[in-house]
Design an enzyme around this catalytic site. Sequence first.
Site, PDB file in Angstrom:
ATOM      1  N   HIS A 111       0.877  -1.181   0.000  1.00 30.49           N
ATOM      2  CA  HIS A 111       0.000   0.000   0.000  1.00 30.49           C
ATOM      3  C   HIS A 111       0.908   1.222   0.000  1.00 30.49           C
ATOM      4  O   HIS A 111       1.649   1.452   0.959  1.00 30.49           O
ATOM      5  CB  HIS A 111      -0.904   0.004   1.222  1.00 30.49           C
ATOM      6  CG  HIS A 111      -1.753   1.251   1.300  1.00 30.49           C
ATOM      7  ND1 HIS A 111      -2.493   1.697   0.237  1.00 30.49           N
ATOM      8  CD2 HIS A 111      -1.942   2.149   2.293  1.00 30.49           C
ATOM      9  CE1 HIS A 111      -3.116   2.815   0.570  1.00 30.49           C
ATOM     10  NE2 HIS A 111      -2.786   3.112   1.806  1.00 30.49           N
ATOM     11  N   ASP A 155       1.279   4.942   0.160  1.00 33.96           N
ATOM     12  CA  ASP A 155       0.974   6.350   0.406  1.00 33.96           C
ATOM     13  C   ASP A 155       2.124   7.164  -0.182  1.00 33.96           C
ATOM     14  O   ASP A 155       3.270   7.037   0.269  1.00 33.96           O
ATOM     15  CB  ASP A 155       0.864   6.618   1.906  1.00 33.96           C
ATOM     16  CG  ASP A 155      -0.205   5.764   2.561  1.00 33.96           C
ATOM     17  OD1 ASP A 155      -1.377   5.919   2.205  1.00 33.96           O
ATOM     18  OD2 ASP A 155       0.149   4.935   3.426  1.00 33.96           O
ATOM     19  N   HIS A 205      -5.747  10.003   0.539  1.00 34.75           N
ATOM     20  CA  HIS A 205      -6.332  10.289   1.852  1.00 34.75           C
ATOM     21  C   HIS A 205      -5.354  10.964   2.805  1.00 34.75           C
ATOM     22  O   HIS A 205      -5.759  11.839   3.570  1.00 34.75           O
ATOM     23  CB  HIS A 205      -6.899   9.011   2.474  1.00 34.75           C
ATOM     24  CG  HIS A 205      -5.985   7.838   2.454  1.00 34.75           C
ATOM     25  ND1 HIS A 205      -5.956   6.928   1.433  1.00 34.75           N
ATOM     26  CD2 HIS A 205      -5.052   7.426   3.338  1.00 34.75           C
ATOM     27  CE1 HIS A 205      -5.062   6.003   1.691  1.00 34.75           C
ATOM     28  NE2 HIS A 205      -4.491   6.274   2.824  1.00 34.75           N
ATOM     29  N   ASP A 264      -7.519   1.637   2.305  1.00 36.55           N
ATOM     30  CA  ASP A 264      -7.381   2.416   3.535  1.00 36.55           C
ATOM     31  C   ASP A 264      -8.175   3.709   3.489  1.00 36.55           C
ATOM     32  O   ASP A 264      -7.905   4.641   4.237  1.00 36.55           O
ATOM     33  CB  ASP A 264      -5.893   2.723   3.772  1.00 36.55           C
ATOM     34  CG  ASP A 264      -5.609   3.161   5.199  1.00 36.55           C
ATOM     35  OD1 ASP A 264      -6.451   2.908   6.080  1.00 36.55           O
ATOM     36  OD2 ASP A 264      -4.549   3.763   5.437  1.00 36.55           O
TER      37      ASP A 264
END
Length: 911
Positions: A13, A15, A350, A125
């Site tokens: 994941h 980010d 996010h 997420d």
Amino acid sequence: MSKKKAHIISHTHWDREWYLPYEKHHMRLISLVDSLLDKLDAGTEFKSFYMDGQTIILEDYLQVRPEQRERLEKHIKDGRIIIGPWYILQDAFLTSSEANVRNMQVGHHDAKRYGVPAKVGYYPDTFGLTGQTPQLMKQSGINNVFFGRGVKPTGFNNMVSDSGYESSFSELIWEGPDGSKVLGILFANWYSNGNEVPVDEQEAKAYWERKLADAEKYASTGELLFMNGVDHQPVQLDLPEAIETAKKLYPEVEFIHSNFPDYIDAVEQAVDRELSSVRGELRSQRTDGWGTLVNTASARIYLKQMNQKGQALLEKVAEPLASLADLLGKPYPHHTFTYAWKTLMQNHPHDSICGCSVDEVHREMVTRFDKSRHVTETIIDDSKQTIADAVDTTVFSKYGEDPVPLVAFNTSGWDRSGVISVEVDAARLYFRENLGLEETTRRMSSVDLSGRVLVDAEGNVIPCTVEDLGLLFGYDLPDDKFRQPYSCRRVRLTFEAANVPALGLKTFAWVRSSAAASASASAKTSLLAGSRTLENGKLKVEIADNGSFTLTDKQTGRVYRDLGIYENVGDIGNEYMFRQPDGEEALTTRGLKADINVIEDTPYRASVEIVHHWEIPASADEKLDQEQRELIWYPNRKAQRSKELIPFTIRTIVSLSKNGKGVSIETSFNNQAKDHRLRALFPTDLQAAVHNVDSMFEIAKRDTVPAEEWENPSNTQHQQAFVDVSETGAGLTVANLGLNEYEVLRDGRNTIAVTLLRATGELGDWGLFPTPEAQCLGEHTVHMEVIPHNGDGIRSGAYAEAYQFQIPWTAAQTGVHAGSVTPDYAPLAWNGQELAFSSLKVSEESGDLMFRWYNMDSSSAELSFAFKPVNGSYYKSNILEEQGEALQPANDGSLTLPVGPCEIVTVGVSK
């Protein structure tokens, strides 16, 4: 019973930015992809890798390693690196409806350059999910959604708790408000439940004993999902060996290095029982309310404001103007739009748009917002000038040699009236005239501005305020020659443009006319009914000594009192979650006398300035620093506010325009306090157990009182354009610009509280990351509009007014000339009371015009429309702008189309 199957999916994941700045995460990404390519080149035992659902990872990697493109493309085409469907993994509630669509469009477009986009609705997420997500998936050819939040809470360090379920299994059926259904896969043990699988047999036995039991606890079938990766996790290169160890230890389980498409197929074939159905939004409604991360909606509000402006300019101004200019022969700039959207969407993950990263991340976001806006403004300037220069303005030639025509554009989907300000040049002298600077200055300074009025194409005098901006320098940048500098005499014209048609224009001119000037002078009127009362044909506003106001809706007779009081409380939480100190009483301006002055009194608008000279605590007390260092979870903190008080002055401008349907509020303040929250309060005194709020392609209906599991004293929620409380016969809508957090208070008055500022000093989550810039010190200005109505926000037009509040007016100066466009022009005519207009753009794939609406109501509706310049064919499309069912227009070219409850409908029109 069939053999259990353990699907182990390799992923990371990613980010792009969070607890480290972008480039530090970026460098780690380069190493990760390098190692992945080496592993895939080495053989086929390592089957595949899922690239986190976002194609921007490919851009980020190739930016540094362009020479690796061929290797990357090979493994994507071979199905070993699985990409798409998104461009980025966006926040669902803080990005607009059309931004979510563009994200899917760009992700699919980019993925197709390499191979086939994965049809995986991937939200690992995301901080909750909007109710229309199933419909967006179905319209993208996706029948599933994978997600980690929204049905149950996550706690400290991203560990999932066992309470608060809304689904019996990790597999569920998720239904949108329109009836669209998708298979939902909840990461019940998080998206890292198969991370770092041991190769050593002893370690593997303990690992799998626990992991298999955890997965079986929630799985509805024997198809068990194990996510091999987590945030920024490097590739587990020895996974094939680890799988072989697992096979030896558990022969009764089939361990495979799997992928999402294979796993989805296996689950769909294996499900033999009724799954739980979840309908609508996934916001962790049935939890204790402490882990929802909802207050990211108010972290660093300046980012939300910049995002609202950027989105509105792109989707609601630039795209429709460029579409209209395209009809006039100016090619639609697809590449420029893609660049602007991509730059903007790079701020939509996010951890970015939520304002929950370290300070360096959000500094870079400000630059990206500026870059995207500059590109968008360039498109707007080029498009509006193309259209304005095509307008036939010869009607103004009767006013002499120097009329100054200007065109006002309404790029919203409804007819519109409103006050606009336009800067125009009364005269110019180009330096190429070689008059010399002194003579040029003399001539421009002596330009006569007297004896002029503003008129429309029918010759009606429009009340107008003229501000002389004096002598200014400017320049043109022609396409065929060197820059052209000039000196000019510029003025600012402010007036109310009335009844400008939807997606259309209205032309005015500032002209010399003594007769018109006399008529203008005799027509002087005022919207003031006293020094503290503003009134038009629909509304009356009376301002009290404490700066609050009473609003009377003349159409319903309903009176709303105590509107616009400010509330201030401490905040000892973090960027993710608000936490008010225990036992603290809120400070308000209810008992504070305000300075009140009229600052504008014209026939088209009246404005009153309200100034509160307030004092609030300077910060939290010293205990907060101690608790942050000790990593005390924010609900358990005992810090209070400091005893030291500092000045906090709030300046409010309340305005009412002649044709206004609502009261405009501009609030500005210089924040020098820390660890606090500021809200504006709007008591409705309406009887309603639910309220309505604008969300992605939906007017969501939410309970005002939370579920019985909810323990958090605060019940703040997300909004996009507005929140509304209504009862039979009356309602109050509060619209905003980039103020994404609200709460309907359980105070006996159903007060709408809108967060204007939240100041906090730490990131939160899994460690201590100080974020002093999240205290948001300095100057702030926010905008709201209060819109009363008859209890039906859709059919009264209140929601349309709130949507128009999001969209800036656009105007362009032009000359006196013939043209193919009439002075009052609207190519689109449409009807559908329950529908909201969402988008007009040109498809890159087909070159067709794409129109989009959505049904705000939960009952069926009907859309009728006609687009005058086009004689081509009509067809129903989807959010990917694919051609679908042909639509047959009537003999007059109009089209009538049934629209289902809450349906998102896209119509393509070939040119």
